[in-house]
Write a protein that holds these residues in place. Structure first.
Motif, PDB file in Angstrom:
ATOM      1  N   THR A  46      28.181  -4.833  61.811  1.00 56.92           N
ATOM      2  CA  THR A  46      28.516  -3.473  61.366  1.00 56.92           C
ATOM      3  C   THR A  46      29.365  -3.472  60.102  1.00 56.92           C
ATOM      4  O   THR A  46      29.713  -2.393  59.606  1.00 56.92           O
ATOM      5  N   ILE A  47      29.696  -4.638  59.557  1.00 55.09           N
ATOM      6  CA  ILE A  47      30.540  -4.698  58.351  1.00 55.09           C
ATOM      7  C   ILE A  47      30.002  -3.823  57.220  1.00 55.09           C
ATOM      8  O   ILE A  47      30.771  -3.083  56.590  1.00 55.09           O
ATOM      9  N   PRO A  48      28.680  -3.869  56.908  1.00 56.02           N
ATOM     10  CA  PRO A  48      28.174  -2.993  55.837  1.00 56.02           C
ATOM     11  C   PRO A  48      28.434  -1.515  56.112  1.00 56.02           C
ATOM     12  O   PRO A  48      28.640  -0.731  55.187  1.00 56.02           O
ATOM     13  N   ILE A  49      28.428  -1.139  57.399  1.00 57.15           N
ATOM     14  CA  ILE A  49      28.683   0.254  57.764  1.00 57.15           C
ATOM     15  C   ILE A  49      30.123   0.628  57.451  1.00 57.15           C
ATOM     16  O   ILE A  49      30.405   1.690  56.884  1.00 57.15           O
ATOM     17  N   TRP A  50      31.055  -0.255  57.803  1.00 54.56           N
ATOM     18  CA  TRP A  50      32.467   0.014  57.534  1.00 54.56           C
ATOM     19  C   TRP A  50      32.741   0.049  56.032  1.00 54.56           C
ATOM     20  O   TRP A  50      33.545   0.841  55.551  1.00 54.56           O
ATOM     21  N   VAL A  51      32.048  -0.833  55.294  1.00 58.66           N
ATOM     22  CA  VAL A  51      32.196  -0.839  53.834  1.00 58.66           C
ATOM     23  C   VAL A  51      31.736   0.505  53.265  1.00 58.66           C
ATOM     24  O   VAL A  51      32.412   1.102  52.421  1.00 58.66           O
ATOM     25  N   ALA A  52      30.583   0.973  53.744  1.00 60.82           N
ATOM     26  CA  ALA A  52      30.052   2.250  53.265  1.00 60.82           C
ATOM     27  C   ALA A  52      30.986   3.403  53.607  1.00 60.82           C
ATOM     28  O   ALA A  52      31.226   4.299  52.787  1.00 60.82           O
ATOM     29  N   LEU A  53      31.536   3.371  54.823  1.00 57.07           N
ATOM     30  CA  LEU A  53      32.419   4.452  55.273  1.00 57.07           C
ATOM     31  C   LEU A  53      33.740   4.463  54.500  1.00 57.07           C
ATOM     32  O   LEU A  53      34.195   5.517  54.035  1.00 57.07           O
ATOM     33  N   LEU A  54      34.340   3.291  54.318  1.00 56.66           N
ATOM     34  CA  LEU A  54      35.612   3.205  53.589  1.00 56.66           C
ATOM     35  C   LEU A  54      35.423   3.492  52.098  1.00 56.66           C
ATOM     36  O   LEU A  54      36.327   4.034  51.444  1.00 56.66           O
ATOM     37  N   SER A  55      34.247   3.135  51.576  1.00 57.27           N
ATOM     38  CA  SER A  55      33.965   3.409  50.167  1.00 57.27           C
ATOM     39  C   SER A  55      33.961   4.905  49.885  1.00 57.27           C
ATOM     40  O   SER A  55      34.270   5.344  48.779  1.00 57.27           O
ATOM     41  N   GLN A  56      33.608   5.693  50.912  1.00 62.29           N
ATOM     42  CA  GLN A  56      33.593   7.144  50.772  1.00 62.29           C
ATOM     43  C   GLN A  56      34.980   7.675  50.394  1.00 62.29           C
ATOM     44  O   GLN A  56      35.113   8.648  49.647  1.00 62.29           O
ATOM     45  N   TYR A 103      38.923  -5.948  53.072  1.00 58.75           N
ATOM     46  CA  TYR A 103      39.008  -7.106  52.181  1.00 58.75           C
ATOM     47  C   TYR A 103      37.924  -7.035  51.098  1.00 58.75           C
ATOM     48  O   TYR A 103      38.184  -7.300  49.917  1.00 58.75           O
ATOM     49  N   THR A 104      36.720  -6.660  51.497  1.00 55.04           N
ATOM     50  CA  THR A 104      35.606  -6.575  50.550  1.00 55.04           C
ATOM     51  C   THR A 104      35.875  -5.537  49.468  1.00 55.04           C
ATOM     52  O   THR A 104      35.659  -5.788  48.279  1.00 55.04           O
ATOM     53  N   ILE A 105      36.369  -4.374  49.869  1.00 54.75           N
ATOM     54  CA  ILE A 105      36.637  -3.294  48.920  1.00 54.75           C
ATOM     55  C   ILE A 105      37.757  -3.684  47.949  1.00 54.75           C
ATOM     56  O   ILE A 105      37.665  -3.447  46.740  1.00 54.75           O
ATOM     57  N   PHE A 106      38.820  -4.293  48.465  1.00 54.11           N
ATOM     58  CA  PHE A 106      39.936  -4.712  47.613  1.00 54.11           C
ATOM     59  C   PHE A 106      39.511  -5.824  46.652  1.00 54.11           C
ATOM     60  O   PHE A 106      40.017  -5.919  45.531  1.00 54.11           O
ATOM     61  N   SER A 107      38.578  -6.669  47.092  1.00 50.40           N
ATOM     62  CA  SER A 107      38.166  -7.809  46.275  1.00 50.40           C
ATOM     63  C   SER A 107      37.363  -7.394  45.049  1.00 50.40           C
ATOM     64  O   SER A 107      37.407  -8.069  44.010  1.00 50.40           O
ATOM     65  N   LYS A 108      36.609  -6.295  45.161  1.00 50.84           N
ATOM     66  CA  LYS A 108      35.725  -5.876  44.074  1.00 50.84           C
ATOM     67  C   LYS A 108      36.464  -5.751  42.749  1.00 50.84           C
ATOM     68  O   LYS A 108      35.952  -6.132  41.697  1.00 50.84           O
ATOM     69  N   LYS A 109      37.671  -5.215  42.786  1.00 48.29           N
ATOM     70  CA  LYS A 109      38.449  -4.997  41.566  1.00 48.29           C
ATOM     71  C   LYS A 109      38.716  -6.301  40.832  1.00 48.29           C
ATOM     72  O   LYS A 109      38.619  -6.377  39.599  1.00 48.29           O
ATOM     73  N   TYR A 110      39.033  -7.362  41.587  1.00 47.58           N
ATOM     74  CA  TYR A 110      39.459  -8.626  40.965  1.00 47.58           C
ATOM     75  C   TYR A 110      38.299  -9.562  40.660  1.00 47.58           C
ATOM     76  O   TYR A 110      38.453 -10.495  39.871  1.00 47.58           O
ATOM     77  N   LEU A 111      37.126  -9.293  41.253  1.00 44.12           N
ATOM     78  CA  LEU A 111      35.951 -10.099  40.918  1.00 44.12           C
ATOM     79  C   LEU A 111      35.449  -9.805  39.503  1.00 44.12           C
ATOM     80  O   LEU A 111      34.595 -10.516  38.984  1.00 44.12           O
TER      81      LEU A 111
END
Length: 300
Positions: A103-113, A169-177
């Motif tokens: 479900t990680i992609p789901i949480w990423v999509a939800l938090l990205s909102q 973690y995935t959302i926070f990482s995007k900025k520094y990648l």
């Protein structure tokens, strides 16, 4: 032909590695405590990722203004997540854990909102609903009592929480990648994980009777460290570079399906009818949330 689709083939291998990892970890944890297991596998993972970074000419040095932010991200993704993951899978079925982490992609999509410019579409929203419904079926539909006294129920909740933490973690990482090569970034994150998990694991490592642990359990730790963390991260990051993030992420949809299959076949885990319905609901939700907007528009 093989050369043309080589990256896709390696990503299929990663999906198999990650799916099989749930069963491998369950077998190894019959002899290892979770904290020693984590410390050893991250020592192996860091060694591989550091070697890969140096081979490409990268060091672990980061910009001074980024240092503490990156340490914080490392603590989220490679301390908090790893502790929740290893404790959760120790308390629940491998099949359950594979679907929960699916479900990680789901949480990423939800938090990205709420935290990014990427907003939920109608199709993604329906996918989120199906995924949550599926998780509810899996947790409630088990044979064990729904109580914090039930290990499986508690393990399911901890594993769901680990999925949410990884999404953060995935959302926070995007900025520094944007500032660092993906291999360099992964090596730095694994260093944070190795240091922290080693400190947590030291009291348990001292207590281990090393000669009493089987070759199979040691092999599980090596598999999880070198393949599931080290090699898989390298292939995954290479996929993002070669074929793009969207196409690469699509292969994650294979993980909960294969993880369920391995849990049932290898560990003889038994799921109820409600849990099988839940699995199908989660997988449907993940696929719907991953469909590009163009597909949705075409259907309209």
């Amino acid at each position: 032909m093989i050369k043309k689709y080589f990256t896709d083939l390696t990503l299929i291998c990663v999906a198999v590695i990650w799916a099989l990892n749930f069963s491998v970890v369950k077998i190894a944890l019959a002899e290892f405590d979770p904290y020693s297991f984590n410390a050893i596998r991250f020592f192996l993972a860091f060694g591989l990722l550091y070697f890969a970074a140096r081979r490409k000419g990268y060091t672990l040095k980061v910009k001074r203004e980024h240092f503490w932010a990156l340490v914080g991200i490392g603590l989220i993704g490679n301390l908090l997540y790893q502790l929740l993951f290893i404790v959760g899978i120790n308390l629940t079925k491998a099949a359950n854990a594979s679907v929960m982490l699916g479900t990680i992609p789901i949480w990423v999509a939800l938090l990205s909102q709420f935290f990014t410019e990427e907003k939920l579409t109608v199709l993604k929203s329906i996918g989120v609903f199906f995924a949550f419904l599926g998780v509810a079926f899996i947790v409630v539909g088990g044979n064990n009592e729904i109580s914090f006294q039930s290990e499986t129920f508690l393990g399911d909740l901890i594993t769901i929480l680990s999925a949410i933490v990884w999404a953060v973690y995935t959302i926070f990482s995007k900025k520094y990648l944007k500032f660092y090569n993906s291999t360099q970034f992964s090596a730095f994150m694994s260093l944070i994980g190795f240091i922290c998990l080693s400190l947590v694991g030291i009291p348990f490592l001292i207590e281990i009777e090393w000669t009493s642990i089987s070759t199979q359990a040691y092999g599980g730790d090596v598999y999880s460290g070198l393949l599931s963390v080290g090699l898989a991260y390298l292939i995954w990051n290479n996929g993002i570079v070669k074929i793009g993030a969207v196409r690469t992420a699509a292969y994650q949809n294979l993980v909960p399906v294969l993880g369920l299959v391995f849990g049932v076949i290898i560990l003889d885990e038994v799921l109820t009818l409600f849990q099988y319905i839940g699995v199908l609901s989660v997988i449907t939700g993940i696929v719907m949330a991953r469909l590009p907007v163009s597909v949705y528009k075409a259907k309209k």
